[in-house]
Design a protein around this motif. Structure first.
Motif, PDB file in Angstrom:
ATOM      1  N   VAL A  32       4.039  -4.810  -3.018  1.00 20.88           N
ATOM      2  CA  VAL A  32       2.900  -5.667  -3.113  1.00 20.88           C
ATOM      3  C   VAL A  32       1.440  -4.749  -2.295  1.00 20.88           C
ATOM      4  CG1 VAL A  32       1.921  -7.672  -2.292  1.00 20.88           C
ATOM      5  CG2 VAL A  32       3.984  -7.795  -3.415  1.00 20.88           C
ATOM      6  N   LEU A  33       1.887  -4.180  -1.338  1.00 20.90           N
ATOM      7  CA  LEU A  33       0.700  -3.834  -0.677  1.00 20.90           C
ATOM      8  C   LEU A  33       0.288  -2.475  -1.131  1.00 20.90           C
ATOM      9  CD1 LEU A  33      -1.444  -3.663   1.795  1.00 20.90           C
ATOM     10  CD2 LEU A  33       0.357  -2.918   3.392  1.00 20.90           C
ATOM     11  N   ARG A  34       1.372  -1.741  -1.577  1.00 21.82           N
ATOM     12  CA  ARG A  34       1.028  -0.243  -2.255  1.00 21.82           C
ATOM     13  C   ARG A  34       0.386  -0.464  -3.385  1.00 21.82           C
ATOM     14  NH1 ARG A  34       2.495   2.239  -6.141  1.00 21.82           N
ATOM     15  NH2 ARG A  34       3.688   1.098  -6.977  1.00 21.82           N
ATOM     16  N   ARG A  35       0.425  -1.595  -4.091  1.00 19.64           N
ATOM     17  CA  ARG A  35      -0.297  -1.673  -5.490  1.00 19.64           C
ATOM     18  C   ARG A  35      -1.789  -1.802  -4.748  1.00 19.64           C
ATOM     19  NH1 ARG A  35       2.923  -3.010 -10.225  1.00 19.64           N
ATOM     20  NH2 ARG A  35       5.003  -2.905  -9.784  1.00 19.64           N
ATOM     21  N   ARG A  36      -1.908  -2.679  -3.843  1.00 25.72           N
ATOM     22  CA  ARG A  36      -3.397  -2.890  -3.420  1.00 25.72           C
ATOM     23  C   ARG A  36      -3.923  -1.719  -2.936  1.00 25.72           C
ATOM     24  NH1 ARG A  36      -2.381  -8.362   0.313  1.00 25.72           N
ATOM     25  NH2 ARG A  36      -1.343  -9.643  -1.495  1.00 25.72           N
ATOM     26  N   LEU A  37      -3.273  -0.625  -2.143  1.00 28.69           N
ATOM     27  CA  LEU A  37      -3.883   0.337  -1.698  1.00 28.69           C
ATOM     28  C   LEU A  37      -4.129   1.340  -2.839  1.00 28.69           C
ATOM     29  CD1 LEU A  37      -1.441   0.559   1.695  1.00 28.69           C
ATOM     30  CD2 LEU A  37      -4.106   0.263   1.709  1.00 28.69           C
ATOM     31  N   ASP A  38      -3.204   1.589  -3.704  1.00 25.61           N
ATOM     32  CA  ASP A  38      -3.488   2.432  -4.590  1.00 25.61           C
ATOM     33  C   ASP A  38      -4.880   2.033  -5.526  1.00 25.61           C
ATOM     34  OD1 ASP A  38      -1.336   4.031  -3.912  1.00 25.61           O
ATOM     35  OD2 ASP A  38      -0.163   3.032  -5.467  1.00 25.61           O
ATOM     36  N   LYS A  39      -5.009   0.762  -5.736  1.00 26.01           N
ATOM     37  CA  LYS A  39      -5.914   0.281  -6.603  1.00 26.01           C
ATOM     38  C   LYS A  39      -7.238   0.432  -5.877  1.00 26.01           C
ATOM     39  CE  LYS A  39      -6.284  -1.932 -10.294  1.00 26.01           C
ATOM     40  NZ  LYS A  39      -6.518  -1.661 -11.322  1.00 26.01           N
ATOM     41  N   ALA A  40      -7.180   0.260  -4.448  1.00 23.20           N
ATOM     42  CA  ALA A  40      -8.381   0.506  -3.675  1.00 23.20           C
ATOM     43  C   ALA A  40      -8.666   1.988  -3.574  1.00 23.20           C
ATOM     44  CB  ALA A  40      -8.034   0.047  -2.199  1.00 23.20           C
ATOM     45  N   ALA A  41      -7.834   2.782  -3.579  1.00 25.03           N
ATOM     46  CA  ALA A  41      -8.052   4.260  -3.372  1.00 25.03           C
ATOM     47  C   ALA A  41      -8.795   4.705  -4.685  1.00 25.03           C
ATOM     48  CB  ALA A  41      -6.566   5.096  -3.146  1.00 25.03           C
ATOM     49  N   ALA A  42      -8.243   3.925  -5.683  1.00 26.39           N
ATOM     50  CA  ALA A  42      -9.021   4.718  -7.034  1.00 26.39           C
ATOM     51  C   ALA A  42     -10.283   4.268  -6.861  1.00 26.39           C
ATOM     52  CB  ALA A  42      -8.202   4.081  -8.205  1.00 26.39           C
ATOM     53  N   TYR A  43     -10.592   2.966  -6.522  1.00 22.75           N
ATOM     54  CA  TYR A  43     -12.131   2.244  -6.544  1.00 22.75           C
ATOM     55  C   TYR A  43     -12.985   3.428  -5.574  1.00 22.75           C
ATOM     56  CZ  TYR A  43     -16.104  -0.679  -6.191  1.00 22.75           C
ATOM     57  OH  TYR A  43     -17.291  -1.249  -6.188  1.00 22.75           O
ATOM     58  N   LEU A  44     -12.150   3.468  -4.421  1.00 21.32           N
ATOM     59  CA  LEU A  44     -13.050   4.320  -3.394  1.00 21.32           C
ATOM     60  C   LEU A  44     -13.224   5.852  -3.813  1.00 21.32           C
ATOM     61  CD1 LEU A  44     -11.104   2.972  -0.221  1.00 21.32           C
ATOM     62  CD2 LEU A  44     -13.423   2.712  -0.779  1.00 21.32           C
ATOM     63  N   THR A  45     -12.380   6.184  -4.684  1.00 20.83           N
ATOM     64  CA  THR A  45     -12.717   7.710  -5.064  1.00 20.83           C
ATOM     65  C   THR A  45     -13.798   7.665  -5.869  1.00 20.83           C
ATOM     66  OG1 THR A  45     -10.403   8.026  -4.768  1.00 20.83           O
ATOM     67  CG2 THR A  45     -11.572   9.600  -6.220  1.00 20.83           C
ATOM     68  N   GLU A  46     -13.861   6.755  -6.751  1.00 16.66           N
ATOM     69  CA  GLU A  46     -14.959   6.507  -7.884  1.00 16.66           C
ATOM     70  C   GLU A  46     -16.474   6.236  -7.329  1.00 16.66           C
ATOM     71  OE1 GLU A  46     -13.442   4.136 -10.827  1.00 16.66           O
ATOM     72  OE2 GLU A  46     -12.041   5.203 -11.493  1.00 16.66           O
ATOM     73  N   ASN A  47     -16.218   5.687  -6.228  1.00 13.98           N
ATOM     74  CA  ASN A  47     -17.371   5.059  -5.334  1.00 13.98           C
ATOM     75  C   ASN A  47     -17.362   5.678  -4.055  1.00 13.98           C
ATOM     76  OD1 ASN A  47     -18.434   2.834  -7.176  1.00 13.98           O
ATOM     77  ND2 ASN A  47     -16.354   2.684  -7.270  1.00 13.98           N
ATOM     78  N   PRO A  48     -17.969   6.927  -3.683  1.00  8.84           N
ATOM     79  CA  PRO A  48     -17.691   7.446  -2.554  1.00  8.84           C
ATOM     80  C   PRO A  48     -18.599   6.976  -1.478  1.00  8.84           C
ATOM     81  CG  PRO A  48     -19.005   8.934  -4.131  1.00  8.84           C
ATOM     82  CD  PRO A  48     -18.471   7.802  -4.729  1.00  8.84           C
ATOM     83  N   ASP A  49     -19.566   6.238  -1.833  1.00 13.26           N
ATOM     84  CA  ASP A  49     -20.709   5.489  -0.848  1.00 13.26           C
ATOM     85  C   ASP A  49     -19.850   4.355  -0.247  1.00 13.26           C
ATOM     86  OD1 ASP A  49     -22.289   7.691  -0.796  1.00 13.26           O
ATOM     87  OD2 ASP A  49     -23.626   6.775  -2.412  1.00 13.26           O
ATOM     88  N   THR A  50     -18.955   3.604  -0.617  1.00 13.20           N
ATOM     89  CA  THR A  50     -18.415   2.338  -0.480  1.00 13.20           C
ATOM     90  C   THR A  50     -17.502   2.469   0.701  1.00 13.20           C
ATOM     91  OG1 THR A  50     -18.474   1.733  -2.927  1.00 13.20           O
ATOM     92  CG2 THR A  50     -16.887   0.477  -1.409  1.00 13.20           C
ATOM     93  N   LYS A  51     -17.626   1.726   1.663  1.00 11.56           N
ATOM     94  CA  LYS A  51     -16.756   1.763   2.959  1.00 11.56           C
ATOM     95  C   LYS A  51     -15.563   0.878   2.576  1.00 11.56           C
ATOM     96  CE  LYS A  51     -20.277   2.940   6.713  1.00 11.56           C
ATOM     97  NZ  LYS A  51     -19.864   4.000   6.722  1.00 11.56           N
ATOM     98  N   VAL A  52     -14.459   1.020   3.375  1.00  5.31           N
ATOM     99  CA  VAL A  52     -13.466   0.052   3.104  1.00  5.31           C
ATOM    100  C   VAL A  52     -12.984  -0.539   4.573  1.00  5.31           C
ATOM    101  CG1 VAL A  52     -11.786   2.088   3.415  1.00  5.31           C
ATOM    102  CG2 VAL A  52     -10.935  -0.077   2.283  1.00  5.31           C
ATOM    103  N   ILE A  53     -12.821  -1.955   4.593  1.00  2.00           N
ATOM    104  CA  ILE A  53     -11.970  -2.519   5.547  1.00  2.00           C
ATOM    105  C   ILE A  53     -10.689  -2.902   5.028  1.00  2.00           C
ATOM    106  CG2 ILE A  53     -12.279  -4.714   6.974  1.00  2.00           C
ATOM    107  CD1 ILE A  53     -15.099  -4.965   5.986  1.00  2.00           C
ATOM    108  N   VAL A  54      -9.767  -2.243   6.057  1.00  2.00           N
ATOM    109  CA  VAL A  54      -8.364  -2.618   5.972  1.00  2.00           C
ATOM    110  C   VAL A  54      -8.078  -3.683   6.819  1.00  2.00           C
ATOM    111  CG1 VAL A  54      -7.359  -0.217   4.848  1.00  2.00           C
ATOM    112  CG2 VAL A  54      -7.758  -0.640   7.475  1.00  2.00           C
ATOM    113  N   SER A  55      -7.191  -5.005   6.477  1.00  3.86           N
ATOM    114  CA  SER A  55      -7.332  -6.044   7.170  1.00  3.86           C
ATOM    115  C   SER A  55      -5.729  -6.617   7.200  1.00  3.86           C
ATOM    116  CB  SER A  55      -8.323  -7.056   6.341  1.00  3.86           C
ATOM    117  OG  SER A  55      -8.104  -8.296   7.141  1.00  3.86           O
ATOM    118  N   GLY A  56      -5.397  -6.536   8.278  1.00  8.79           N
ATOM    119  CA  GLY A  56      -4.075  -7.201   8.469  1.00  8.79           C
ATOM    120  C   GLY A  56      -3.442  -6.921   9.701  1.00  8.79           C
ATOM    121  N   GLY A  57      -3.129  -7.932  10.537  1.00  6.99           N
ATOM    122  CA  GLY A  57      -2.386  -7.769  12.058  1.00  6.99           C
ATOM    123  C   GLY A  57      -1.136  -7.208  11.903  1.00  6.99           C
ATOM    124  N   GLN A  58      -0.360  -7.390  12.891  1.00  7.60           N
ATOM    125  CA  GLN A  58       1.041  -6.773  12.992  1.00  7.60           C
ATOM    126  C   GLN A  58       1.992  -8.253  13.150  1.00  7.60           C
ATOM    127  OE1 GLN A  58       2.017  -3.985  16.246  1.00  7.60           O
ATOM    128  NE2 GLN A  58       4.276  -3.971  15.726  1.00  7.60           N
TER     129      GLN A  58
END
Length: 167
Positions: A32-58
């Motif tokens: 589930v998380l890998r799919r989120r991360l891969d989708k985010a990485a694709a968006y971030l690659t296409e949008n190099p000025d976008t910052k990303v917040i990764v959110s989740g505790g332990q």
């Protein structure tokens, strides 16, 4: 309602992208998380000025915070570490969005929330209730065969969040 955001696609040019956490296993991100991360990485690659917040505790069954693992995953996917903000206190979707909001100007920041297709509707509702004025979802896929389980579980999450005032 849940299905209304099942195929959510975000416009380019967001100021921030928030990736909601999910289980981090000893072998890496859950599917589930890998799919989120891969989708985010694709968006971030296409949008190099976008910052990303990764959110989740332990969680008690995790070897590190979800956010730390997510940061490392995105760096390995080619996202520059200085674009990644780490929110590692949260334990659920509501907290993901409250704590991630501390990095933002909620009134003016253009924000994309990345999560799995079955989860976008609730995540956007919680974000809007928290004051995110310019927010949209970006739907990552989900595990084939898990649709009925995911939809039932998410329905219960929507009901709970509505009853406690998060939506």
């Amino acid at each position: 309602m849940i299905l209304s955001q099942y195929n959510a696609q975000a416009e380019p040019g967001a100021d921030y992208c928030i990736v909601l956490g999910a289980q981090w296993k000893t072998t890496g991100p859950s599917e589930v998380l890998r799919r989120r991360l891969d989708k985010a990485a694709a968006y971030l690659t296409e949008n190099p000025d976008t910052k990303v917040i990764v959110s989740g505790g332990q969680g008690s069954n995790e070897i590190m915070s979800e956010a730390a693992g997510m940061r490392d995953y995105l760096v390995n996917a080619g996202i520059e570490e200085d674009r990644i903000l780490v929110e590692d206190k949260s334990s659920n979707t509501y907290e993901n969005l409250v704590f991630s909001g501390e990095f933002l100007d909620l009134e003016n920041s253009k924000v994309v929330i990345v999560t799995n297709n079955f989860h976008v509707f609730r995540a956007l509702g919680i974000a809007r209730k928290q004051g995110y004025a310019n927010v949209e979802g970006l739907a990552a896929g989900s595990v084939l065969g898990m649709g009925p389980n995911n939809l039932l579980r998410e329905f219960m999450g929507v009901v709970k969040d509505f009853l406690v005032g998060n939506l």
